[in-house]
Write a protein that holds these residues in place. Structure first.
Motif, PDB file in Angstrom:
ATOM      1  N   GLU A  33       0.819  -1.195   0.000  1.00  0.00           N
ATOM      2  CA  GLU A  33       0.000   0.000   0.000  1.00  0.00           C
ATOM      3  C   GLU A  33       0.869   1.268   0.000  1.00  0.00           C
ATOM      4  N   THR A  34       0.445   2.281  -0.745  1.00  0.00           N
ATOM      5  CA  THR A  34       1.262   3.493  -0.831  1.00  0.00           C
ATOM      6  C   THR A  34       0.495   4.766  -0.506  1.00  0.00           C
ATOM      7  N   GLU A  35      -0.746   4.672  -0.128  1.00  0.00           N
ATOM      8  CA  GLU A  35      -1.552   5.867   0.092  1.00  0.00           C
ATOM      9  C   GLU A  35      -1.618   6.245   1.567  1.00  0.00           C
ATOM     10  N   LEU A  36      -1.333   7.485   1.867  1.00  0.00           N
ATOM     11  CA  LEU A  36      -1.371   8.004   3.226  1.00  0.00           C
ATOM     12  C   LEU A  36      -2.592   8.902   3.354  1.00  0.00           C
ATOM     13  N   SER A  37      -3.451   8.613   4.336  1.00  0.00           N
ATOM     14  CA  SER A  37      -4.665   9.421   4.492  1.00  0.00           C
ATOM     15  C   SER A  37      -4.321  10.800   5.045  1.00  0.00           C
ATOM     16  N   VAL A  38      -5.179  11.749   4.757  1.00  0.00           N
ATOM     17  CA  VAL A  38      -4.989  13.116   5.243  1.00  0.00           C
ATOM     18  C   VAL A  38      -5.011  13.128   6.769  1.00  0.00           C
ATOM     19  N   GLN A  39      -5.936  12.364   7.372  1.00  0.00           N
ATOM     20  CA  GLN A  39      -6.036  12.314   8.835  1.00  0.00           C
ATOM     21  C   GLN A  39      -4.737  11.795   9.455  1.00  0.00           C
TER      22      GLN A  39
END
Length: 102
Positions: A33-39
């Motif tokens: 996985e490569t996506e980092l959430s804004v929160q």
């Protein structure tokens, strides 16, 4: 002076441990996985400098307080090479590790 040297040595060891964890997290991230959430990014940006400044006791408090909040999974090694953990470890390394900020 000896106490100061011991403290510096401990900070260097913690910094090395953070670097080692960062390397492991980056390797794991390459596989997933490569996506980092804004929160999570906001949480890391707020907490990492405090962990770097206040050390292990503050980290333990944050882990206890946020143990069920998925936005704070980055605080736990169980999150492995997650994007949040990788970003958190990068921030800590930049700041000198846990308790390493001057």
């Amino acid at each position: 002076q000896q106490m100061q040297q011991q403290q510096q040595q401990m900070q260097m060891q913690q910094g090395q441990a953070a670097q080692d964890q960062l390397g492991q997290a980056e390797e794991a991230l390459a596989d997933g996985e490569t996506e980092l959430s804004v929160q999570t990014r906001i949480a890391v940006d707020k907490i990492a400098p405090l962990v770097a400044k206040l050390g292990e006791s503050f980290l333990a408090q944050m882990q206890e307080h946020h143990s069920t909040d998925p936005s704070y999974d980055f605080l736990f090694e169980r999150s492995g090479g997650s994007p949040g953990r990788t970003y958190y470890l990068q921030k800590l390394a930049e700041l000198g590790g846990v308790g390493g900020a001057a």
